[in-house]
Design a protein around this motif. Sequence first.
Motif, PDB file in Angstrom:
ATOM      1  N   ALA A 175       0.821  -1.208   0.000  1.00  0.00           N
ATOM      2  CA  ALA A 175       0.000   0.000   0.000  1.00  0.00           C
ATOM      3  C   ALA A 175       0.857   1.260   0.000  1.00  0.00           C
ATOM      4  CB  ALA A 175      -0.947  -0.008   1.205  1.00  0.00           C
ATOM      5  N   VAL A 176       1.939   1.243   0.782  1.00  0.00           N
ATOM      6  CA  VAL A 176       2.857   2.388   0.825  1.00  0.00           C
ATOM      7  C   VAL A 176       3.527   2.585  -0.533  1.00  0.00           C
ATOM      8  CG1 VAL A 176       5.041   3.208   1.803  1.00  0.00           C
ATOM      9  CG2 VAL A 176       3.260   2.307   3.309  1.00  0.00           C
ATOM     10  N   PHE A 177       4.029   1.508  -1.092  1.00  0.00           N
ATOM     11  CA  PHE A 177       4.726   1.614  -2.374  1.00  0.00           C
ATOM     12  C   PHE A 177       3.779   2.033  -3.499  1.00  0.00           C
ATOM     13  CE2 PHE A 177       7.665  -1.845  -0.519  1.00  0.00           C
ATOM     14  CZ  PHE A 177       8.486  -0.878   0.053  1.00  0.00           C
ATOM     15  N   ARG A 178       2.557   1.514  -3.478  1.00  0.00           N
ATOM     16  CA  ARG A 178       1.584   1.895  -4.511  1.00  0.00           C
ATOM     17  C   ARG A 178       1.211   3.373  -4.415  1.00  0.00           C
ATOM     18  NH1 ARG A 178      -2.056  -3.484  -3.456  1.00  0.00           N
ATOM     19  NH2 ARG A 178      -0.858  -4.926  -4.766  1.00  0.00           N
ATOM     20  N   LYS A 179       1.104   3.863  -3.187  1.00  0.00           N
ATOM     21  CA  LYS A 179       0.778   5.277  -2.994  1.00  0.00           C
ATOM     22  C   LYS A 179       1.880   6.163  -3.561  1.00  0.00           C
ATOM     23  CE  LYS A 179      -1.350   8.897  -1.205  1.00  0.00           C
ATOM     24  NZ  LYS A 179      -2.624   9.408  -1.755  1.00  0.00           N
ATOM     25  N   LEU A 180       3.136   5.791  -3.324  1.00  0.00           N
ATOM     26  CA  LEU A 180       4.231   6.597  -3.857  1.00  0.00           C
ATOM     27  C   LEU A 180       4.229   6.554  -5.381  1.00  0.00           C
ATOM     28  CD1 LEU A 180       6.612   8.307  -2.668  1.00  0.00           C
ATOM     29  CD2 LEU A 180       8.103   6.455  -3.407  1.00  0.00           C
ATOM     30  N   ARG A 181       3.975   5.400  -5.928  1.00  0.00           N
ATOM     31  CA  ARG A 181       3.934   5.297  -7.396  1.00  0.00           C
ATOM     32  C   ARG A 181       2.816   6.168  -7.966  1.00  0.00           C
ATOM     33  NH1 ARG A 181       4.006  -0.276 -11.027  1.00  0.00           N
ATOM     34  NH2 ARG A 181       3.935   0.764 -13.065  1.00  0.00           N
ATOM     35  N   ALA A 182       1.655   6.176  -7.329  1.00  0.00           N
ATOM     36  CA  ALA A 182       0.548   7.009  -7.797  1.00  0.00           C
ATOM     37  C   ALA A 182       0.902   8.489  -7.731  1.00  0.00           C
ATOM     38  CB  ALA A 182      -0.707   6.723  -6.963  1.00  0.00           C
ATOM     39  N   LEU A 183       1.590   8.886  -6.653  1.00  0.00           N
ATOM     40  CA  LEU A 183       2.041  10.275  -6.535  1.00  0.00           C
ATOM     41  C   LEU A 183       3.042  10.614  -7.625  1.00  0.00           C
ATOM     42  CD1 LEU A 183       2.533  10.565  -2.667  1.00  0.00           C
ATOM     43  CD2 LEU A 183       0.967  11.940  -4.037  1.00  0.00           C
ATOM     44  N   ARG A 184       3.971   9.688  -7.890  1.00  0.00           N
ATOM     45  CA  ARG A 184       4.949   9.906  -8.962  1.00  0.00           C
ATOM     46  C   ARG A 184       4.245  10.105 -10.303  1.00  0.00           C
ATOM     47  NH1 ARG A 184       8.053   6.076 -11.843  1.00  0.00           N
ATOM     48  NH2 ARG A 184       6.014   5.054 -12.082  1.00  0.00           N
ATOM     49  N   ASP A 185       3.257   9.257 -10.561  1.00  0.00           N
ATOM     50  CA  ASP A 185       2.523   9.362 -11.820  1.00  0.00           C
ATOM     51  C   ASP A 185       1.799  10.706 -11.930  1.00  0.00           C
ATOM     52  OD1 ASP A 185       3.406   6.812 -12.352  1.00  0.00           O
ATOM     53  OD2 ASP A 185       1.474   5.833 -11.982  1.00  0.00           O
ATOM     54  N   GLU A 186       1.284  11.182 -10.790  1.00  0.00           N
ATOM     55  CA  GLU A 186       0.581  12.467 -10.765  1.00  0.00           C
ATOM     56  C   GLU A 186       1.535  13.616 -11.098  1.00  0.00           C
ATOM     57  OE1 GLU A 186      -2.029  15.183  -7.598  1.00  0.00           O
ATOM     58  OE2 GLU A 186      -1.422  13.140  -7.068  1.00  0.00           O
ATOM     59  N   VAL A 187       2.722  13.582 -10.510  1.00  0.00           N
ATOM     60  CA  VAL A 187       3.714  14.618 -10.806  1.00  0.00           C
ATOM     61  C   VAL A 187       4.172  14.522 -12.260  1.00  0.00           C
ATOM     62  CG1 VAL A 187       6.009  15.506 -10.254  1.00  0.00           C
ATOM     63  CG2 VAL A 187       4.501  14.733  -8.408  1.00  0.00           C
TER      64      VAL A 187
END
Length: 231
Positions: free
Chosen positions: A170-182
């Motif tokens: 869940a932590v890693f997926r959240k960071l990936r989603a944030l990266r994709d947003e940026v």
Amino acid sequence: MSVKDNVAIINENISKACKAVDRDPNEITVIAVTKYVSIDRAKEAIDAGVVNLGENRKEGFLDKHQALGEEATWHFIGSLQSRKVKEVIEEIDILHSLDRKSLAKEINKRREQPLSCFVQVNVSGEESKHGLAPEEVLDFVKMAEAYGNIRIIGLMTMAPHVEDEEKLRAVFRKLRALRDEVQAQGFAHAPCDFLSMGMSNDYEIAIEEGATHIRIGTSLVGNESNGGDNR
């Protein structure tokens, strides 16, 4: 075990994790976290083919940099105090812990050429960890455009040290989603292509969730100190 033997095991694990999600192992950068080992042990990592070294303290970083210099690519992975920026900033190749405006301002002032930076995000919300809250990331990246010597190449996080695989994912997926947003913003100063996440206890899971840079201490170079967490 020798560092060379450890590297062989880690590379095999990386290959398995990549195969599970149809990724290329060449996408993964292994960073040897050498903060709790000697210069000689760090040199073993370089000789074994791991040329990316990570340090989180000014003193240890400068000692190893002086001894090994151009043999390695140098990652500063710990919280960097603004008052210490001037002592290390020209020797760092990549910073994994950009997390506040005052630090960006000081780097911009002291650095002669743009520095590749990961923005550190406290995805898990643990009080013991540094980093921006997830909801602060996009505004922070936008703000950093004002500093020409800051180049944001990705996001970084530290997952909680737990056995629960779903919590880690869940932590890693959240960071990936944030990266994709940026990344979707198309900022020239912030291509945000990379994810620095995963350590000795969870790097295979991190790779399955998109990590491009993994930071490995104990499993790679060991721990020569009395205590200390060299994940």
